[in-house]
Design a protein around this motif. Structure first.
Motif, short mmCIF file in Angstrom:
data_model
loop_
_atom_site.label_atom_id
_atom_site.label_comp_id
_atom_site.label_asym_id
_atom_site.label_seq_id
_atom_site.Cartn_x
_atom_site.Cartn_y
_atom_site.Cartn_z
N GLU A 134 36.19 51.43 50.00
CA GLU A 134 36.52 50.00 50.00
C GLU A 134 35.77 49.28 48.89
OE1 GLU A 134 36.46 47.43 53.46
OE2 GLU A 134 37.32 49.07 54.62
N ARG A 135 34.49 49.61 48.76
CA ARG A 135 33.66 48.97 47.74
C ARG A 135 34.20 49.23 46.33
NH1 ARG A 135 29.16 50.44 44.67
NH2 ARG A 135 27.74 48.72 44.22
N MET A 136 34.56 50.49 46.06
CA MET A 136 35.07 50.84 44.73
C MET A 136 36.42 50.17 44.47
SD MET A 136 34.62 52.24 41.86
CE MET A 136 33.15 53.21 42.13
N LEU A 137 37.29 50.13 45.47
CA LEU A 137 38.58 49.46 45.29
C LEU A 137 38.37 47.99 45.00
CD1 LEU A 137 41.65 49.49 45.25
CD2 LEU A 137 41.63 49.30 47.75
N THR A 138 37.46 47.36 45.72
CA THR A 138 37.15 45.95 45.48
C THR A 138 36.64 45.74 44.05
OG1 THR A 138 36.63 45.59 47.80
CG2 THR A 138 35.72 44.01 46.25
N MET A 139 35.72 46.60 43.62
CA MET A 139 35.16 46.48 42.27
C MET A 139 36.22 46.69 41.20
SD MET A 139 31.44 48.37 42.84
CE MET A 139 31.59 49.21 41.31
N GLN A 140 37.07 47.68 41.40
CA GLN A 140 38.10 47.98 40.40
C GLN A 140 39.14 46.86 40.33
OE1 GLN A 140 38.00 50.81 38.17
NE2 GLN A 140 35.96 50.55 39.05
N LEU A 141 39.55 46.34 41.47
CA LEU A 141 40.51 45.23 41.49
C LEU A 141 39.92 43.99 40.81
CD1 LEU A 141 42.03 45.68 45.04
CD2 LEU A 141 43.27 45.88 42.86
N LYS A 142 38.63 43.74 41.05
CA LYS A 142 37.97 42.61 40.41
C LYS A 142 37.94 42.81 38.89
CE LYS A 142 33.79 39.86 40.41
NZ LYS A 142 32.48 39.60 40.98
N MET A 189 51.11 44.45 46.68
CA MET A 189 50.54 45.22 47.78
C MET A 189 49.29 44.52 48.29
SD MET A 189 50.80 49.18 46.56
CE MET A 189 50.76 49.88 48.20
N ARG A 190 49.06 44.66 49.58
CA ARG A 190 47.84 44.15 50.18
C ARG A 190 46.73 45.18 49.98
NH1 ARG A 190 49.40 41.34 55.81
NH2 ARG A 190 47.28 40.59 55.58
N PHE A 191 45.49 44.71 50.11
CA PHE A 191 44.33 45.58 49.93
C PHE A 191 44.43 46.82 50.82
CE2 PHE A 191 40.05 47.03 50.81
CZ PHE A 191 39.44 47.00 49.57
#
Length: 120
Positions: A60-68, A46-48
Motif C-alpha cells: 500500500e505504501r509503495m502504491l501510494t508513493m508511486q501514484l503521488k 480505477m480506485r486505489f
C-alpha cells in the motif's frame, strides 16, 4: 536508493536528461511499478483498492508513493469525490495516455527479446 543531489552521478544523470529526451523519458517511467500502474490504468479510471488488487505484489505504501510521484509528473490525475466514505479515482492524463502505444511496443519488443535470448 536515491542519489544525493550534490553527487557527480546525479549531475551526470541530469545532464543526460537535459540533452537526451529518450533518457529523460526512460528515467521518468523507470522502476518496478510505474509501468505496471500505467498498464492497469490504460483501460480507464480505477480506485486505489482496484489498483492494489491488480498489482498484488505492491505494498500500500509503495502504491501510494508511486501514484503521488506519477501525479507530480502529470502522468496520473487523482480525483477525490466528496462522499462518505471518500472515493478516490486515478486515471491517466493525456500525456499518460500517450504512453499506451509505447507500452504496446515495449511489450512486443520484450516478447521478441525473450525469444531471442532463449534461442527460439
Amino acid at each position: 536508493m536515491s542519489i544525493k543531489e550534490s553527487s557527480t552521478n546525479h549531475e551526470n544523470k541530469k545532464g543526460l536528461e537535459l540533452s537526451c529526451s529518450e533518457i529523460y523519458a526512460v528515467n521518468l517511467i523507470s522502476g518496478r511499478w510505474i509501468l505496471s500502474i500505467c498498464y492497469c490504468l490504460r483501460t480507464g479510471k480505477m480506485r486505489f483498492s482496484e489498483l492494489r488488487r491488480k498489482i498484488p505484489n505492491i505494498s500500500e505504501r509503495m502504491l501510494t508513493m508511486q501514484l503521488k510521484k506519477m501525479e507530480e509528473e502529470k502522468l496520473v490525475l487523482k480525483t477525490v469525490y466528496a462522499e462518505v466514505p471518500p472515493r478516490v479515482e486515478y486515471e491517466l492524463t493525456e500525456i499518460g495516455r500517450n504512453l499506451i502505444p509505447v507500452l504496446d511496443q515495449l511489450e512486443i519488443w520484450g516478447e521478441d527479446h525473450k525469444k531471442i535470448k532463449k534461442g527460439l
